[in-house]
Design an enzyme around this catalytic site. Structure first.
Site, PDB file in Angstrom:
ATOM      1  N   LYS A  70       0.823  -1.212   0.000  1.00  0.00           N
ATOM      2  CA  LYS A  70       0.000   0.000   0.000  1.00  0.00           C
ATOM      3  C   LYS A  70       0.860   1.265   0.000  1.00  0.00           C
ATOM      4  CE  LYS A  70      -0.002   1.626   3.353  1.00  0.00           C
ATOM      5  NZ  LYS A  70       0.703   2.757   3.768  1.00  0.00           N
TER       6      LYS A  70
ATOM      7  N   GLN B 166      -4.717  -1.921   9.997  1.00  0.00           N
ATOM      8  CA  GLN B 166      -4.649  -3.260   9.417  1.00  0.00           C
ATOM      9  C   GLN B 166      -5.169  -4.299  10.418  1.00  0.00           C
ATOM     10  OE1 GLN B 166      -3.934  -3.772   6.281  1.00  0.00           O
ATOM     11  NE2 GLN B 166      -4.169  -5.981   6.430  1.00  0.00           N
TER      12      GLN B 166
ATOM     13  N   ASP C  36     -11.291   2.275   4.790  1.00  0.00           N
ATOM     14  CA  ASP C  36     -11.565   0.832   4.743  1.00  0.00           C
ATOM     15  C   ASP C  36     -13.065   0.544   4.687  1.00  0.00           C
ATOM     16  OD1 ASP C  36      -9.610  -1.136   4.595  1.00  0.00           O
ATOM     17  OD2 ASP C  36      -8.944  -0.799   6.660  1.00  0.00           O
TER      18      ASP C  36
HETATM   19  N1  GUN Z   1      -7.192  -7.448   6.766  1.00  0.00           N
HETATM   20  C1  GUN Z   1      -7.616  -8.220   5.738  1.00  0.00           C
HETATM   21  N2  GUN Z   1      -8.181  -7.458   4.775  1.00  0.00           N
HETATM   22  C2  GUN Z   1      -8.118  -6.184   5.199  1.00  0.00           C
HETATM   23  C3  GUN Z   1      -8.535  -4.953   4.634  1.00  0.00           C
HETATM   24  O1  GUN Z   1      -9.111  -4.860   3.554  1.00  0.00           O
HETATM   25  N3  GUN Z   1      -8.275  -3.862   5.396  1.00  0.00           N
HETATM   26  C4  GUN Z   1      -7.666  -3.929   6.607  1.00  0.00           C
HETATM   27  N4  GUN Z   1      -7.474  -2.810   7.276  1.00  0.00           N
HETATM   28  N5  GUN Z   1      -7.274  -5.059   7.172  1.00  0.00           N
HETATM   29  C5  GUN Z   1      -7.496  -6.183   6.456  1.00  0.00           C
END
Ligand code: GUN
Length: 298
Positions: free
Chosen positions: A58, A102, A125
């Site tokens: 990212k 995350q 998100d």
């Molecule tokens: N863990 C697994 N998929 C995601 C996601 O799309 N965003 C976040 N923040 N954590 C994750």
């Protein structure tokens, strides 16, 4: 319905690149107009290897398109109260328009409390109860990135969804529930007849066989077999699973939730793993961060 043998691969890697290039041009325009740049703050707690890879990708994607980004790498021992303070500081930081925490978080931290602490205006998100609630009632909001990426793939491959039976396998808050809610909307590129099925179904193939569009988000390697789908089905595979494979340098290979080779024989469209849905998730985080910047008046 397209008949057997006309399978088209849905190339998520290519579409994600297109989206990143579009965003790069949009950001250049913001800079040229003296409006500043969108910023994304990623918060990584602990050292889960998959989470590290995701957050690093990212950051790299932000750099490539000229977006500001910061990654807070925090030890797993942090207290919930300290983590809440860090999130609050980014809620109040005007340089960062999107905040991403995350998941998963360590066991001593309450995921829900953390998710709720992210300002809904920065919730790129789409996990906060505000974003989820707005999605369910059809209001404009941040939509979680994997489901938003799936819809974008369907749009860019001109796949008609109106009145089609879209069957979702899996009911997670990150994929199953939001994709069902997105595709249910009485809107362009959605308006599907949606079924969600899951592990409590005595015979899940009873549902999958009815799908015009099948979204597999179960987390079980190669779960969907050819005899579980009908000819001409459009298949979106959200799974990313490691299968031991001593012939590979890493000792494993990545497979989805769909037995690709056999299901591809019957499908009219199918996403590969890797290179299907995965790259779209990051592209949509960037898109949501751009949206947050614009919402803030950028
Ligand atoms: N863990 C697994 N998929 C995601 C996601 O799309 N965003 C976040 N923040 N954590 C994750």
């Amino acid at each position: 319905m397209i008949s057997k043998g006309l399978m088209n691969l849905i190339d998520g890697k290519k579409i994600a690149k297109e989206i990143r290039e579009e965003l790069k041009a949009d950001i250049q325009k913001l800079i040229d107009d003296g409006k500043g740049v969108p910023g994304l703050a990623a918060i990584l707690v602990g050292d889960d290897p998959a989470s590290k890879i995701y957050v690093k990708s990212k950051g790299k994607a932000c750099d490539e398109i000229g977006m500001r980004s910061i990654t807070e790498e925090i030890p797993a021992s942090i207290s919930e109260a300290e983590l809440l303070k860090i999130i609050e500081s980014y809620n109040n930081n005007p340089d960062y328009h999107g905040i991403l925490v995350q998941l998963p978080l360590p066991d001593h931290i309450d995921d829900d409390k953390i998710i709720e602490s992210v300002s809904p205006q920065k919730d790129v998100d789409g996990f906060s109860p505000v974003s989820v609630g707005k999605l369910v009632i059809g209001k404009d909001t941040f939509r979680s990135c994997t489901p938003a990426g799936i819809q974008e793939l369907l749009i860019r491959y001109n796949i008609d969804t109106k009145g089609k039976h879209l069957v979702v396998v899996g009911r997670s808050n990150i994929v199953g529930k939001p994709i069902a809610n997105i595709m249910l909307q009485k809107k362009e590129h959605a308006n599907s007849i949606v079924t969600i099925c899951h592990s409590a179904a005595p015979d899940i193939s009873e549902f999958t066989k009815q799908a015009d569009i099948l979204i597999a988000a179960i987390g079980v390697p190669e779960f969907v077999k050819a005899d579980m789908v009908k000819d001409g089905v459009i298949v979106v595979d959200v799974g990313i699973n490691r299968l031991e494979d001593s012939s590979k340098p890493k000792g494993y290979r990545l497979v989805g939730d769909v037995a690709f080779d056999e299901v591809a024989e019957k499908a009219s469209y199918i996403t590969p793993v890797p290179g299907g849905v995965g790259p779209m998730t990051i592209a949509m985080v960037l898109k949501n961060t751009y949206k947050a910047f614009i919402n803030f008046g950028g």
